[in-house]
Design an enzyme around this catalytic site. Structure first.
Site, PDB file in Angstrom:
ATOM      1  N   GLN A 144       3.105  10.007   1.036  1.00 49.99           N
ATOM      2  CA  GLN A 144       4.387   9.295   1.003  1.00 49.99           C
ATOM      3  C   GLN A 144       5.197   9.611  -0.244  1.00 49.99           C
ATOM      4  O   GLN A 144       6.390   9.274  -0.315  1.00 49.99           O
ATOM      5  CB  GLN A 144       4.169   7.779   1.098  1.00 49.99           C
ATOM      6  CG  GLN A 144       3.583   7.346   2.437  1.00 49.99           C
ATOM      7  CD  GLN A 144       3.432   5.840   2.489  1.00 49.99           C
ATOM      8  OE1 GLN A 144       2.419   5.304   2.043  1.00 49.99           O
ATOM      9  NE2 GLN A 144       4.439   5.155   2.999  1.00 49.99           N
ATOM     10  N   GLY A 184       0.831  -1.195   0.000  1.00 53.33           N
ATOM     11  CA  GLY A 184       0.000   0.000   0.000  1.00 53.33           C
ATOM     12  C   GLY A 184       0.866   1.246   0.000  1.00 53.33           C
ATOM     13  O   GLY A 184       2.023   1.209   0.442  1.00 53.33           O
ATOM     14  N   HIS A 192      -2.494   7.548   6.906  1.00 55.26           N
ATOM     15  CA  HIS A 192      -1.499   8.445   6.282  1.00 55.26           C
ATOM     16  C   HIS A 192      -2.160   9.734   5.800  1.00 55.26           C
ATOM     17  O   HIS A 192      -1.555  10.806   5.855  1.00 55.26           O
ATOM     18  CB  HIS A 192      -0.856   7.769   5.061  1.00 55.26           C
ATOM     19  CG  HIS A 192       0.329   6.904   5.390  1.00 55.26           C
ATOM     20  ND1 HIS A 192       1.455   7.389   6.022  1.00 55.26           N
ATOM     21  CD2 HIS A 192       0.578   5.598   5.142  1.00 55.26           C
ATOM     22  CE1 HIS A 192       2.337   6.399   6.157  1.00 55.26           C
ATOM     23  NE2 HIS A 192       1.827   5.302   5.636  1.00 55.26           N
ATOM     24  N   HIS A 208      -4.277   1.501   7.524  1.00 51.94           N
ATOM     25  CA  HIS A 208      -2.926   2.075   7.568  1.00 51.94           C
ATOM     26  C   HIS A 208      -2.793   3.229   6.553  1.00 51.94           C
ATOM     27  O   HIS A 208      -2.280   4.297   6.878  1.00 51.94           O
ATOM     28  CB  HIS A 208      -1.908   0.962   7.281  1.00 51.94           C
ATOM     29  CG  HIS A 208      -0.472   1.396   7.213  1.00 51.94           C
ATOM     30  ND1 HIS A 208       0.495   0.927   8.084  1.00 51.94           N
ATOM     31  CD2 HIS A 208       0.172   2.243   6.365  1.00 51.94           C
ATOM     32  CE1 HIS A 208       1.664   1.492   7.771  1.00 51.94           C
ATOM     33  NE2 HIS A 208       1.505   2.284   6.725  1.00 51.94           N
ATOM     34  N   GLU A 209      -3.291   2.997   5.335  1.00 49.37           N
ATOM     35  CA  GLU A 209      -3.136   4.021   4.286  1.00 49.37           C
ATOM     36  C   GLU A 209      -4.049   5.222   4.535  1.00 49.37           C
ATOM     37  O   GLU A 209      -3.650   6.369   4.300  1.00 49.37           O
ATOM     38  CB  GLU A 209      -3.407   3.428   2.903  1.00 49.37           C
ATOM     39  CG  GLU A 209      -2.482   2.264   2.501  1.00 49.37           C
ATOM     40  CD  GLU A 209      -1.004   2.526   2.737  1.00 49.37           C
ATOM     41  OE1 GLU A 209      -0.556   3.678   2.659  1.00 49.37           O
ATOM     42  OE2 GLU A 209      -0.281   1.550   3.019  1.00 49.37           O
ATOM     43  N   CYS A 216       6.119  -0.038   6.975  1.00 48.16           N
ATOM     44  CA  CYS A 216       5.709   1.082   6.127  1.00 48.16           C
ATOM     45  C   CYS A 216       6.879   1.456   5.234  1.00 48.16           C
ATOM     46  O   CYS A 216       8.019   1.483   5.700  1.00 48.16           O
ATOM     47  CB  CYS A 216       5.317   2.260   7.017  1.00 48.16           C
ATOM     48  SG  CYS A 216       4.825   3.740   6.115  1.00 48.16           S
ATOM     49  N   LEU A 217       6.608   1.742   3.975  1.00 51.43           N
ATOM     50  CA  LEU A 217       7.690   2.094   3.046  1.00 51.43           C
ATOM     51  C   LEU A 217       8.379   3.394   3.462  1.00 51.43           C
ATOM     52  O   LEU A 217       9.516   3.642   3.075  1.00 51.43           O
ATOM     53  CB  LEU A 217       7.146   2.203   1.613  1.00 51.43           C
ATOM     54  CG  LEU A 217       6.636   0.885   1.002  1.00 51.43           C
ATOM     55  CD1 LEU A 217       6.097   1.130  -0.398  1.00 51.43           C
ATOM     56  CD2 LEU A 217       7.731  -0.173   0.972  1.00 51.43           C
TER      57      LEU A 217
HETATM   58 CO    CO Z   1       2.697   3.456   5.511  1.00 51.14          CO
END
Ligand code: CO
Length: 161
Positions: A51, A46, A136, A132-133, A90-91
């Site tokens: 991000q 995701g 963000h 989670h997304e 998380c990226l």
């Molecule tokens: Co993330």
């Protein structure tokens, strides 16, 4: 399509609230395509627009299930059921993992890349990814809400033990 740079924890943009998308044009489609390519090449499931430095309510998800590529524009969680506690990464936080309590099942209302509304339901990893997304988009990182945050070596120790 083009890969974009992934913003890392500590940068301001990750703590800000994203604005709604109001124009569903080729600029949005390019963003969605770029985000998907960026996510895939980083082996993520995701990615949210902040991000890649864009404060708009745009999310891409692919948890490898039958849903395939999911694009969520202006998503909101409309119902939640139960609880699950899973390890998340998380990226934007490549060196930390954390145990986060999320709903076991969620229903999300969103728009597609053309502005058409739809509803998607998910459990297990898909429920985690959607929550989670969407977090963000509200400037919330998993490290803010995790019950426990672990480094790579702590995680290794934990797996051995
Ligand atoms: Co993330």
């Amino acid at each position: 399509m083009a890969k974009r740079n992934i913003v890392k924890l500590g940068e301001d943009v990750l703590t800000k609230k994203s604005r709604d998308v109001t124009v569903f044009d080729d600029k949005l489609w390019t963003l969605l395509d770029d985000m998907y390519e960026t996510m895939q090449s980083a082996n993520g499931v995701g990615l949210a627009a902040p991000q890649v430095g864009i404060l708009r309510r745009v999310v891409v998800i692919d948890v490898g299930d039958e849903n395939g590529r999911i694009e969520l524009v202006n998503p909101t969680v409309t119902s939640m059921k139960g609880k699950q506690r899973e390890l998340e990464g998380c990226l934007s936080v490549p060196d930390l993992w954390g145990y986060v309590v999320r709903p076991a099942k969620v229903k999300v209302k969103a728009q597609d890349r053309y502005g058409k509304e739809f509803v998607i339901e998910g459990d297990k990893l898909l429920a985690v990814a959607m929550c989670h997304e969407i977090d963000h988009l509200n400037g919330v990182m998993f490290t803010d809400i995790a019950e426990e945050v672990l480094t790579a070596s702590q995680l290794e120790e934990r797996k051995k033990g």
